[in-house]
Design an enzyme around this catalytic site. Structure first.
Site, mmCIF file in Angstrom:
data_model
loop_
_atom_site.group_PDB
_atom_site.id
_atom_site.type_symbol
_atom_site.label_atom_id
_atom_site.label_comp_id
_atom_site.label_asym_id
_atom_site.label_seq_id
_atom_site.Cartn_x
_atom_site.Cartn_y
_atom_site.Cartn_z
ATOM 1 N N HIS A 15 -1.920 5.682 7.483
ATOM 2 C CA HIS A 15 -3.024 4.847 7.008
ATOM 3 C C HIS A 15 -3.188 3.637 7.915
ATOM 4 O O HIS A 15 -2.236 2.899 8.151
ATOM 5 C CB HIS A 15 -2.763 4.375 5.579
ATOM 6 C CG HIS A 15 -3.673 3.261 5.150
ATOM 7 N ND1 HIS A 15 -5.042 3.367 5.158
ATOM 8 C CD2 HIS A 15 -3.394 1.996 4.712
ATOM 9 C CE1 HIS A 15 -5.577 2.232 4.741
ATOM 10 N NE2 HIS A 15 -4.604 1.380 4.469
ATOM 11 N N GLU A 65 0.803 -1.220 0.000
ATOM 12 C CA GLU A 65 0.000 0.000 0.000
ATOM 13 C C GLU A 65 0.843 1.281 0.000
ATOM 14 O O GLU A 65 0.325 2.356 0.281
ATOM 15 C CB GLU A 65 -0.993 -0.013 1.164
ATOM 16 C CG GLU A 65 -2.076 -1.066 0.943
ATOM 17 C CD GLU A 65 -3.341 -0.769 1.725
ATOM 18 O OE1 GLU A 65 -4.401 -0.680 1.111
ATOM 19 O OE2 GLU A 65 -3.254 -0.641 2.957
#
Lengths: 232, 232, 232, 232
Positions: A94, A75
């Protein structure tokens, strides 16, 4: 680049794990202070275990510059997308906090419940992978998905990812961590306020702007407390 | 003035952090035992870190008498306002507990759910900065805002601050701490009771008065336990 | 009387504090193993601090037999009332758990949500001091109030006290502690189940009787774990 | 058989206790790696205390092969039933998490709220002992009850047991533990999402299949963190 910066970035990962915002996954990054087209981010590792030695340097296209056998997170593309589209952003966090996820599933926009969460008053978009990418594993695992998410974020400070988690951005690592922690707390407060009544006297956009400016000044007081807990 | 008083006041800050009522902000103060037009309060510092050396002496107009380089909290004006308007009040605690904030946002008055929270039976007003001060950062950062909040408090023991937090007052540091902690617990209990049903057999005003008198007598048992946890 | 019995009774107080059922108040007692018209109970002291040396011997009329300067709890009358009216009861626990109190305030009878809480399937009455005693401080502070509460308990294992707390009884200290802990857990489970839907497939009375018999056999496994945590 | 396998199985029990999924009861088992008609499971013992020396070998009919005075759990029949009916299952975890039980009581099917709980997207049946066995103590304490529960499980990864608890299964001990932990977290997330609104954009079955495949690859990162906490 100063080693203290890397140590703060590593501490940021451990702080978000310690504060219950991250579980065995979750990651924080910062834009490179000298090369704005690069960013710094831990290799793929449980955030509670990250140290300065685990930090990789990546391009904002999402390529690792000096991996030396250290695998990046899939990611990283989420972070890279934000750095490409938001020159003002210096850090991104995140995670998949269970407290935040309910707001990604239902039609109940997040609102700023108190001054600590003032950055929410500007609005919190929800990003859904389905319209553009169809049925997937919902991970932000490509350049294109990173771009799409960054476009959905627009000029806001937080974005929710449907059935997945959220990302918080800011002008410093300290600010991104602060916003990640208070996004989670805001979710808890708002959930309880909505159980009491539908009319909520939350902060309006201008109150939010004024209170957020105050928060960015006093953020060091929270950062020192949080960092102390994860520093050996 | 005895050093033990200063140590109790410093412990009060650490207790409220340890019990989860304060985060990196929040402050407790006491009226000066010999000069009723002065009060004592920590310099601007995370409450978990306060010791007796951090206590400042201030006038009830909000001016620091002997700062020696130690910056006061901006929200000393909240405390000062209460000391000006409530001669019976000897201590004030102010924090931003996420559990309490929902009740500052919706039209659901706090009610006394059990004997430990009996001080709530007299009523809990909500203070909103907007009618008098318009769009602001909502902080109680001036003489005038402190006055307005103290007037809204009236003769009660607790006041909620819209989208901000709450303040609890009492005849001693121990009482203000006790009321701050049980304001938070009452918020949790009432939230759950209201989820079960709208008709709640809470304490009425006279039951509250009788039970509160009993609490003030036995308060030392709680104080000793809480203090023990934050005393090295 | 064996010292081990006193140590188990003292541990019971510390266990209920450690498990979050008691705060700075709350008390457990046991009927005297040789004199059924007496019972054993800590002096007035925070339950987290109780040791065998703090145990008093009282008559079931609520009089302390050998105080030696040690003050009894006012609410010894709650315990005494139960021992007078329930010859089968060998132990009583009384506390003010915030999780349980909502069920004392609203018209939502507690129901047995799973096998560990099977003792609830027989029904949980709510005792309100107002009909018999009018406006009071709601404490069970007299022979008469203790009698009234014991009559309200009837042949059940748990009773809720309106705006105050609850009492759990059983055939042993271990059973009373187990029931106090699982009364709290049942409150949490039922609150959540009722938020999901009004039709709950809880245990019926006969299932409860069968499952409770099984629990009383395996109770030692929980007791040992709990005791280990509070034994130096 | 390697001792490391037994140590991982013992750690699995301690992990589920440490993570709050198990209380003084709860058990994990694994199919014997060399004899698929046998399985390995702790003797009757609080899961927080299990070590490799406590592991028994049992047939998938539920008989202990070499007890040496060590009593098996009554509910070994739950595990045995699954191993008889699901050749693909290599591990089973069964507990009584208070967070999960509400979903066993009401008509509100569990749904996959985010990628970590993707294994739920295939559906979660609820098993009720009453239709087949009438009024009982609801324990899965016989060959027949184990068979009935395994039939209700079908080809799913999790099953809820009405007023009792749940069981999670998987292709490895690590996967069964991961699914047990995230079943609990999913219950918490879904409860909160349903409080916000009835329309939830949860993962659909195919998204769940894709995300679950990803989870099974990265599961080691969670396992190492969890194991580290329970390894002396």
């Amino acid at each position: 680049m100063e080693v203290e910066l890397l140590e703060d970035l590593a501490a940021a990962s451990r702080i978000l794990a310690d504060q219950g915002v991250f579980d065995a996954a979750g990651h924080v990054s910062m834009r490179h202070p000298e090369h704005p087209d690069r960013f710094l981010m831990s290799r793929s590792l449980a955030p509670a275990l990250v140290t300065a030695h685990d930090i990789l340097e990546l391009t904002i296209e999402g390529e690792s510059l000096d991996p030396r056998g250290r695998a990046p997170f899939i990611e990283r593309h989420l972070h890279a997308g934000v750095y490409r589209h938001r020159p003002d952003v210096m850090a991104v966090a995140h995670g998949h906090s269970p407290t935040v996820i309910p707001f990604s599933l239902v039609n109940a926009p997040m609102r700023a419940t108190y001054h600590n969460t003032a950055f929410i008053a500007a609005g919190v978009p929800v990003f859904d992978t389905r319209p553009q990418f169809g049925i997937t594993d919902i991970v932000i695992s490509s350049f294109e998905r990173g771009t799409a998410m960054a476009e959905a974020l627009g000029d806001k400070s937080v974005i929710l990812l449907r059935a997945h988690g959220f990302a918080a951005v800011g002008p410093s690592v300290q600010a991104a961590v602060f916003r990640a922690i208070y996004t989670e707390i805001n979710a808890r407060v708002q959930l309880q306020a909505m159980a009491l009544g539908q009319q909520m006297a939350t902060l309006d956009e201008e109150e939010g702007r004024l209170a957020d400016a105050m928060n960015l000044i006093t953020i060091g007081r929270s950062w020192e407390l949080w960092k102390r807990r994860v520093t050996p």
